[in-house]
Design a protein around this motif. Structure first.
Motif, PDB file in Angstrom:
ATOM      1  N   VAL A 122      -4.273   7.046  15.709  1.00 54.53           N
ATOM      2  CA  VAL A 122      -3.762   8.149  14.918  1.00 54.53           C
ATOM      3  C   VAL A 122      -4.707   9.329  15.116  1.00 54.53           C
ATOM      4  CG1 VAL A 122      -4.970   7.583  12.783  1.00 54.53           C
ATOM      5  CG2 VAL A 122      -2.714   8.615  12.681  1.00 54.53           C
TER       6      VAL A 122
ATOM      7  N   ASP B   5      -2.611   0.885  18.339  1.00 52.75           N
ATOM      8  CA  ASP B   5      -2.073   1.941  17.491  1.00 52.75           C
ATOM      9  C   ASP B   5      -3.189   2.902  17.098  1.00 52.75           C
ATOM     10  OD1 ASP B   5       0.333   0.803  17.729  1.00 52.75           O
ATOM     11  OD2 ASP B   5       0.418  -0.068  15.722  1.00 52.75           O
TER      12      ASP B   5
ATOM     13  N   ASP C 117      -6.483  12.324  13.415  1.00 51.61           N
ATOM     14  CA  ASP C 117      -6.814  12.923  12.127  1.00 51.61           C
ATOM     15  C   ASP C 117      -7.295  14.353  12.380  1.00 51.61           C
ATOM     16  OD1 ASP C 117      -7.435  12.036   9.153  1.00 51.61           O
ATOM     17  OD2 ASP C 117      -9.011  13.412   9.813  1.00 51.61           O
TER      18      ASP C 117
ATOM     19  N   PHE D 160      -2.977  13.880   9.096  1.00 53.62           N
ATOM     20  CA  PHE D 160      -2.662  13.954  10.517  1.00 53.62           C
ATOM     21  C   PHE D 160      -2.785  15.357  11.095  1.00 53.62           C
ATOM     22  CE2 PHE D 160       1.475  14.145   8.445  1.00 53.62           C
ATOM     23  CZ  PHE D 160       2.068  15.221   9.066  1.00 53.62           C
TER      24      PHE D 160
ATOM     25  N   ASP E  60       2.067   7.956  14.534  1.00 53.84           N
ATOM     26  CA  ASP E  60       0.990   7.270  15.238  1.00 53.84           C
ATOM     27  C   ASP E  60       1.308   7.136  16.712  1.00 53.84           C
ATOM     28  OD1 ASP E  60       2.744   5.201  15.335  1.00 53.84           O
ATOM     29  OD2 ASP E  60       1.462   3.733  14.341  1.00 53.84           O
TER      30      ASP E  60
ATOM     31  N   LEU F 243      -6.111   2.497  14.468  1.00 48.93           N
ATOM     32  CA  LEU F 243      -5.484   1.919  13.279  1.00 48.93           C
ATOM     33  C   LEU F 243      -5.442   0.394  13.368  1.00 48.93           C
ATOM     34  CD1 LEU F 243      -2.367   4.025  12.279  1.00 48.93           C
ATOM     35  CD2 LEU F 243      -4.563   3.843  11.118  1.00 48.93           C
TER      36      LEU F 243
ATOM     37  N   ARG G  63       1.170   4.848  20.043  1.00 48.77           N
ATOM     38  CA  ARG G  63       1.080   3.475  20.511  1.00 48.77           C
ATOM     39  C   ARG G  63       0.807   3.500  22.012  1.00 48.77           C
ATOM     40  NH1 ARG G  63       3.559  -1.690  19.896  1.00 48.77           N
ATOM     41  NH2 ARG G  63       2.466  -1.669  17.920  1.00 48.77           N
TER      42      ARG G  63
END
Lengths: 313, 511
Positions: free
Chosen positions: A255, A253, A257, A145, A159, A265, A161
Motif C-alpha cells: 500500500v 500486497d 501511504d 493512502f 492496494d 500489508l 498486488r
C-alpha cells in the motif's frame, strides 16, 4: 465453449488447478505457510528485514484482553482492526474517527465501544480465520493512502498486488475500492482491478465485474495511465518476499501511504487469478519464462531489471 | 518425476482392480447384473444380551428344512459357548450355555437357505396333541360362542378358519372377540387365539413365525401366520387378509406359541434378523457340493462378513462414488459447495428420505437454521456457544419435523433424523458468514450449488446397478482411486473458469 478454452490456453491463462499443482504445491512448502497465514508473524519478519509495515498498536489474543481494548485504542483517533489469520481481505474494520464516545467507520456508520469489543471477540474465536482456528486481532495504523489514487477510489484503501515468482515480480495490479465493493479492495465484491505495466508502473485499463473499463464506475475519472509513485521501491519490497518467507510463489500486497511511502500489508501463499483479467494477460507464459531463466537471476537488481525488460505491457 | 510415479501408481491400481474384477466375473462367475429372483438367501439372527452373574443358558428357535426351503451351511458363532442343536416335536432349537462371562454378548446364527420344491412326509398329528385352551367363565363362554357361530356358518375346516379370522379382523369386532383379544391385538395374538379356538373345535392348528425373504434387510420384522391341518396336509392362512395361502417368499422360522428366545441368567436379550440375497449362486452352489475349493479371495471378501455388516457396506461403498463425483464437480467443473464433502453426506441422508422429501427437509432445516443464526448474531454470542446453540436448535427442529410429519401421516418425515446434524450446523454457520461477508446472493448461489451437487450425488448413488457393482466387486474402487489420483494432477482450466476469463479472449495478448 471449446474454442474459448483453446483461446484461453493460447493466451496462457493460469487456472486454479494448474496454479495449485505446478506452482503453489511445488514451490510453496507447507511448513512455511504459517509465516504468511499469520499476519503478525509476517509483520515481525518484514520489520526484521527492514521492510516498512503499518505500525502495530496492539494485539488482542484472548477474550479477557478484550476488556483492555480501551487502553490500546484510546490514544488513536483512527486505526484498523484486522484478523491475524484472515483471508481475502475479509474481517477488516477501519475506524476513521470519533464522534463523542462513538467510533466512526469509513462509511460513516457509528459503532459503540461494545460493538467493537464484540467484533474483536469474533475475530479471536476464529470467524474470519482459515478453518475457523482461534485467531488474534491486530490493531494497527490506518493507512492514509497516497493522493495519486484520490480520484479513482471510493472510501477504502487501494492496494497494490504483485505476483512474485522465484524473486521476480511477474505481474501486478492495483485494486481500487468502489461504492459497490463497500470500500473493500476485493475484486469479488466489486472492486476495480487495474493492471500495471511492470516496466513503468503505469496503470493499464481496468477490469470491473468481468468487463473491461477505462473509467472509475463511481465518478468517471480515467483509471488508465496513472503513474504509481515509488514504483521501484514497491518492486524491491515485493522481490524480497520470496527470500523473506521461503515461499517460491506469492502474492504481495502493498500500500502507498502518503507520509510513510510503500508499506507491506501482507503476503499471500495462494494468490488469486483475477490479476490476469486486470492485465488482460495470462500468467503462465511469464511464469514459465522465469522458470527457464532462474539460474541467471542471482541478485535483486537483476531480477527487477529482468521483470521490467520482459514483462512490459 | 512425480508425474511418472503417479502414472505407475495409477497403472498398478487399475491393473490390480481389473485383474481381480475379471477373475471374479469370468472365472468365479460372479454376476455382473443383479438377479431379480435368487434361489439362495443368507439369513442371520444376531442375538445380543448383557450377561449377569449366574451361568448363562440361552436357547433360540431356528428354521428347519421344509417343503420349499432347504438349509445349507448353518453356522453358530459364539466364542466360548457350548453349542447344542436339539430337535423336539419337529422344532429345532439351538442351546447356548456358558458358566461365566462378562459384559455385552453377541451370538450369531447364520445359514443359507435354498429355495426348492420337494415332498416331505407329513405325519398325521396325534389326537393327544390337541390341547384345549384353559379358559374359564366368561372367556370359556365367549370362545365357545365364537366357535359354534363359525361352525354354523361354514361347511368345512377352511370355512371355520376363515370365519374366525374374519371375526378377528372385523373393523368393529363383537363383544366376544374384544373380551378374548382385548383392544388392538397384535397379529401374533390373533393367530394364537385362532389356534386355541380351533383346538376347541377339534381342529389341529399351529401358529407360524417367519421372515420374508427380501434383499438387504436389516432388522427384518417377524411375520406371523396360521397353519391348519386339513386334508392330510398343513395349509397356511394369512391372518391379516383372512385368506388361504401365503406368499412363497415367507420362510417359517419356528412354530408354536413359545417365544423365539428362552434365556436364563441374562439381561435384555435382543434378536436382530438380517436377510440378504446371495449374489453368487453359481459359486455358492459349487462350494456346497464341494466341486470348488473355497477360493482364497472369497475368504477375504465382504461376502464373508455378517449379513448385517454387509448391508451397511452396501451403502458405505457408495460413498467413494459420491466423493469421486464431487472431485469432478469441484476440480473439473469448478463449482463451489459449502463444506468439501457435505453434499455426499446429504445425499446419503436423501437415500433414506427420498429426493423430494429430502430436498424439502434440507431446505427447510437450513432456512430456519439460518434465520435463527442471523438472529443469534444480534445477541453477540461467542462463536463456540453460538455454534452449540445452532446445533441444539437444529436437533430440536429435526425432532419437531419428525413429530409433525408423523402426525400428518407422512412416514418419510421420520427419516429426517438421519441428516448429519453437525454438518448441517457447520453449513448454517458457513452460510451465515458468507452472507455477512459476500451478501445474500452469493450465499444462495453457493447453497443452490451445494444442493444441486447433493441431488446429483443422490441420483448417482441410487443407481441400483452401481450399488450392485461396488458391493459385489469392491475392487472396482481401486479403479475409482486411480481415477481420483489421476484427477489430482489435472491442471487444465476448470469449466467455470472459462466464463470467468472469457473477457480476456476478446483482446489480443502480447506476452
Amino acid at each position: 465453449m471449446f474454442s474459448v478454452k483453446r483461446q484461453l490456453n493460447k493466451i496462457g491463462v493460469l487456472g486454479i488447478n494448474r496454479r495449485n499443482a505446478e506452482f503453489t504445491l511445488k514451490y510453496n512448502s507447507r511448513n512455511r505457510y504459517p509465516l504468511v497465514d499469520d499476519k503478525l508473524l509476517t509483520k515481525k519478519l518484514a520489520q526484521k528485514a527492514g521492510i516498512a509495515v503499518p505500525k502495530l498498536y496492539g494485539v488482542i489474543e484472548t477474550e479477557y484482553q478484550v476488556r483492555q481494548l480501551d487502553a490500546v485504542i484510546q490514544s488513536h483517533t483512527d486505526f484498523a482492526i484486522k484478523p491475524s489469520r484472515g483471508s481475502g481481505g475479509n474481517g477488516i474494520l477501519v475506524i476513521a474517527g470519533r464522534s463523542r464516545d462513538m467510533y466512526r467507520k469509513v462509511d460513516g456508520v457509528l459503532l459503540t465501544r461494545e460493538e467493537i469489543g464484540y467484533y474483536v471477540s469474533n475475530i479471536i474465536s476464529g470467524i474470519y480465520s482459515l478453518g475457523g482456528q482461534p485467531d488474534k486481532a491486530l490493531i494497527e495504523y490506518r493507512v492514509q493512502f497516497d493522493p495519486v489514487f484520490e480520484t479513482i477510489s471510493h472510501q477504502g484503501v487501494p492496494d497494490i498486488r504483485v505476483i512474485v515468482f522465484l524473486g521476480v515480480p511477474v505481474m501486478s495490479m492495483v485494486r481500487l475500492p468502489t461504492r459497490m465493493s463497500g470500500g473493500k479492495a476485493n475484486l469479488h465484491q466489486g472492486a476495480l482491478g487495474a493492471g500495471i505495466d511492470m516496466a513503468t508502473g503505469t496503470t493499464l485499463s481496468a477490469v470491473w465485474r468481468n468487463t473491461i473499463v477505462n473509467e472509475h464506475p463511481d465518478n468517471g475519472n480515467p483509471v488508465a495511465g496513472v503513474k504509481i509513485p515509488s514504483w521501484n521501491t514497491l518492486l524491491k519490497i515485493a522481490a524480497q518476499c520470496n527470500e523473506l518467507t521461503g515461499l517460491g510463489y506469492v502474492g504481495v500486497d502493498l500500500v502507498l501511504d502518503k507520509d510513510k511511502g510503500p508499506l507491506l500489508l501482507e503476503i499471500n501463499a495462494r494468490p488469486g487469478l483475477n490479476i490476469q483479467i486486470a492485465n488482460r494477460a495470462g500468467l503462465l507464459p511469464r511464469l514459465q519464462f522465469v522458470e527457464q531463466h532462474k539460474q541467471e537471476l542471482s541478485n535483486i537488481e537483476d531480477r527487477i531489471a529482468f521483470s521490467k525488460q520482459h514483462f512490459r505491457a | 518425476m512425480t508425474k511418472r510415479h503417479l502414472t505407475y501408481l495409477t497403472l498398478v491400481l487399475v491393473f490390480i482392480g481389473l485383474a481381480v474384477f475379471l477373475y471374479k466375473a469370468v472365472v468365479l462367475d460372479f454376476p455382473l447384473v443383479s438377479r431379480a429372483r435368487s434361489d439362495i438367501w443368507h439369513i442371520e439372527a444376531h442375538l445380543s444380551f448383557v450377561s449377569g452373574k449366574d451361568p448363562i443358558k440361552v436357547s433360540m428357535h431356528i428354521p428347519r428344512n421344509s417343503r420349499q426351503f432347504a438349509l445349507v451351511n448353518e453356522n453358530f458363532i459364539s466364542r466360548g459357548y457350548g453349542v447344542n442343536v436339539a430337535t423336539e416335536d419337529g422344532k429345532r432349537r439351538v442351546h447356548w450355555s456358558i458358566r461365566s462371562v462378562k459384559g455385552a454378548q453377541n451370538l450369531y446364527y447364520r445359514a443359507s437357505v435354498r429355495r426348492m420344491n420337494r415332498d416331505v412326509l407329513i405325519q398325521r398329528p396325534e389326537k393327544s396333541g390337541l390341547k384345549e385352551p384353559e379358559f374359564n367363565g366368561a372367556y370359556r363362554e365367549a370362545s365357545e360362542t365364537l366357535v359354534s357361530e363359525a361352525r354354523a356358518k361354514s361347511a368345512d375346516v377352511e370355512g371355520i378358519v376363515l370365519e374366525l379370522l374374519r371375526h378377528f379382523n372385523a373393523p368393529q369386532p363383537d363383544d366376544n372377540v374384544t373380551l378374548l383379544l382385548g383392544k388392538k391385538a397384535s397379529v401374533q395374538k390373533k393367530v394364537d387365539l385362532t389356534v386355541q379356538l380351533l383346538a376347541l373345535a377339534g381342529i389341529h392348528a399351529r401358529s407360524v413365525h417367519g421372515i420374508r425373504l427380501e434383499d438387504q434387510k436389516r432388522n427384518a420384522p417377524m411375520f406371523h401366520w396360521l397353519e391348519v391341518y386339513d386334508q392330510k396336509q398343513w395349509l397356511s392362512y394369512d391372518p391379516l387378509t383372512a385368506k388361504p395361502g401365503i406368499s412363497e417368499d415367507y420362510l417359517a422360522w419356528w412354530r408354536g406359541m413359545e417365544p423365539l428366545v428362552l434365556s436364563q441368567g441374562v439381561k435384555s436379550p435382543l434378536v436382530n434378523l438380517s436377510i440378504a440375497r446371495s449374489e453368487m449362486p453359481a459359486v455358492q452352489a459349487a462350494l456346497e457340493t464341494g466341486e470348488l475349493k473355497k477360493p482364497f479371495l472369497l475368504n477375504f471378501s465382504l461376502l464373508s462378513l455378517p449379513v448385517e455388516t454387509q448391508a451397511v457396506y452396501h451403502v458405505i461403498l457408495l460413498v467413494p462414488v459420491g466423493v469421486f463425483l464431487l472431485v469432478i464437480l469441484r476440480n473439473v467443473i469448478g463449482i463451489r459447495t459449502f463444506g468439501t464433502f457435505m453434499p455426499v453426506l446429504i445425499a446419503l441422508a436423501f437415500r433414506e428420505t427420498h429426493l423430494l422429501w429430502g430436498v424439502i427437509f434440507f431446505t427447510a432445516l437450513i432456512a430456519i437454521g439460518l434465520v435463527i443464526r442471523l438472529y443469534l448474531a444480534h445477541l453477540k454470542l461467542l462463536v463456540v456457544p453460538r455454534l452449540a446453540a445452532v446445533l441444539i436448535v437444529v436437533i430440536g427442529l429435526m425432532a419437531l419435523f419428525s413429530i409433525l410429519t408423523h402426525k400428518l401421516g407422512l412416514e418419510r418425515g421420520l427419516s429426517v433424523a438421519l441428516f448429519p446434524m453437525v454438518i448441517l450446523t457447520m453449513t448454517i454457520e458457513r452460510m451465515s458468514v458468507v452472507w455477512e461477508e459476500l451478501g445474500a446472493l452469493e450465499t444462495l448461489k453457493q447453497g443452490a450449488w451445494s444442493l444441486a451437487a447433493a441431488m446429483l450425488a443422490y441420483v448417482v448413488m441410487t443407481i441400483g446397478y452401481l450399488e450392485h457393482l461396488v458391493s459385489v466387486f469392491p475392487e472396482l474402487l481401486l479403479l475409482l482411486l486411480a481415477a481420483t489420483l489421476w484427477l489430482g494432477r489435472y491442471t487444465g482450466l476448470r469449466l467455470l473458469e472459462l466464463p470467468r476469463f472469457k473477457s480476456m479472449t476478446e483482446i489480443k495478448s502480447d506476452v
